[in-house]
Design an enzyme around this catalytic site. Structure first.
Site, short mmCIF file in Angstrom:
data_model
loop_
_atom_site.label_atom_id
_atom_site.label_comp_id
_atom_site.label_asym_id
_atom_site.label_seq_id
_atom_site.Cartn_x
_atom_site.Cartn_y
_atom_site.Cartn_z
CB VAL A 1 40.69 0.91 -9.95
CG1 VAL A 1 41.44 0.12 -8.88
CG2 VAL A 1 41.42 0.83 -11.29
CG HIS A 2 34.92 -0.65 -7.15
ND1 HIS A 2 34.76 -1.28 -8.34
CD2 HIS A 2 34.10 -1.27 -6.27
CE1 HIS A 2 33.87 -2.25 -8.20
NE2 HIS A 2 33.45 -2.28 -6.96
#
Ligand code: UD1
Length: 354
Positions: free
Chosen positions: A203-204
């Site tokens: 997740v970024h």
């Protein structure tokens, strides 16, 4: 022919590594690399150069992190004098980061011939910084190196079809080149997961990390999966780590780890039961590995991956994520939308032909 590559962020190092290998096989091609310094931690940059044997950058601008405008402006200011002295036949840009944007603006304003690797991708969501970067890079570039037929369709719709060559996807080349090395060379941490049934999560994206209404349900769903379905390995991007600290999240059942190298990632992707991600590159790597993917976004620029449930869009909706996990067994079959692993050679040929 003299080519200058502009890179700065993790996925660009992998793409440039493929181009470097294609250049190595040719005589009379001189290649210089400019690293903007957008990614600067060893785990976000040096490890990719070491592992993929990318030559040390000829120029390192050392820009670092800042707001979008400040970061892009600093890059532009530093790129201009460097590009002016190099007189390249081609400036090569990769993907959709702020380094791509800065390179596109400076190179085209200097009147240098500019080519964009991974041209034609569209999420049709202009609140994504990457979508703005792609559109500008495509419109300013002279040669658009598209990975897929769908990318060509997008470019044709914007009146850019005549500048486009479909090359296949350099990320598929990378996957094929380094798949075996990933199996044999990675360290004990990644290797210990190989025999296990596990999920891999990343997740970024700013739209998820910087919006707690999205980050919280995503993290709740990862914990639910880890406690009731299978272990979840979660390499945490520095941006995400900071935001998780501000919402007070500490891993309970999820295995949160520092960012990992390309080969470690490749091994885990290839061996995962399923992948949860908001990364464009990881969606495709899941597709290459024929591993079901759950994309924590509302849309994707890699639309081909959605066929046959190989990739499912859930956004940040906790129940939709859990429901998608229950259906991963139904994913497939996978097709070959991304070429045959010769994109690197096709890119150099296209530059040469023009
Ligand atoms: C950038 C790209 C994104 C790409 C991603 C790959 C843009 C707009 N986005 O996002 O398209 O998918 O790279 O990882 O260019 N940080 C560190 N150390 C580093 C680099 C970053 O701590 O080496 C932290 C900093 O707090 C920084 C934040 O991460 O502010 C975000 O970094 P940035 O380069 O702005 O964007 P990414 O989220 O990495």
């Amino acid at each position: 022919m003299r080519i200058v590559s502009i890179v700065g962020a993790r996925p660009q190092f992998v793409k440039a590594a493929v181009v470097c290998r294609a250049i190595d096989r040719r005589h009379r091609v001189e290649h210089q690399i400019i690293h903007t310094g957008q990614h600067y931690d060893a785990a976000m940059s040096d490890v990719f150069f070491d592992e993929l044997k990318i030559p040390v950058p000829d120029h390192h601008l050392g820009i670092g992190s800042a707001t979008h405008a400040v970061q892009t402006a600093k890059m532009m200011k530093c790129l201009e004098p460097v590009l002016e002295t190099l007189h390249p036949d081609w400036v090569l840009l990769y993907g959709d980061t702020n380094s791509t944007l800065a390179g596109a603006v400076v190179s085209s304003k200097l009147g240098l011939r500019t080519a964009h690797v991974e041209a034609g991708l569209r999420s049709f969501n202009r609140s994504m910084p990457e979508e703005i970067n792609r559109i500008v890079a495509d419109h300013l570039s002279d040669l658009l190196l598209a990975p897929t037929a769908l990318a060509l369709t997008n470019l044709t719709r914007e009146g850019l079809g005549a500048r486009c060559v479909v090359t296949g996807d350099v990320m598929l080349d990378a996957n094929i080149i380094w798949r075996r090395a990933a199996e044999s060379q990675v360290g004990e941490f990644a290797r210990q997961w190989v025999p296990k049934q596990f999920a891999l999560a990343t997740v970024h994206r700013a739209e998820n990390t910087d919006n707690f209404e999205r980050l919280q349900p995503i993290m709740r769903s990862l914990e639910r999966i880890a406690s009731s379905v299978c272990p979840v390995v979660f390499p945490v991007h520095p941006r995400t780590r900071k935001q998780l600290a501000s919402i007070g999240w500490t891993p309970n059942t999820v295995t949160a780890i520092d960012p990992i190298s390309y080969l470690e990632m490749l091994l885990l992707e290839n061996r995962a039961r399923f992948i949860l991600t908001d990364s464009g590159g990881v969606q495709k790597e899941a597709y290459f590995a024929q591993v079901p993917c759950i994309t924590l976004r509302d849309e994707t620029e890699w639309e081909e991956t959605l066929a046959n449930g190989c990739n499912v869009l859930t956004g940040a909706d906790e129940e939709a994520i859990i429901a998608a996990v229950e259906r991963v067994h139904a994913a497939g079959p996978w097709s070959d939308f991304y070429g045959d692993g010769t994109a690197g050679d096709n890119i150099i040929r296209a530059l040469h032909d023009r």
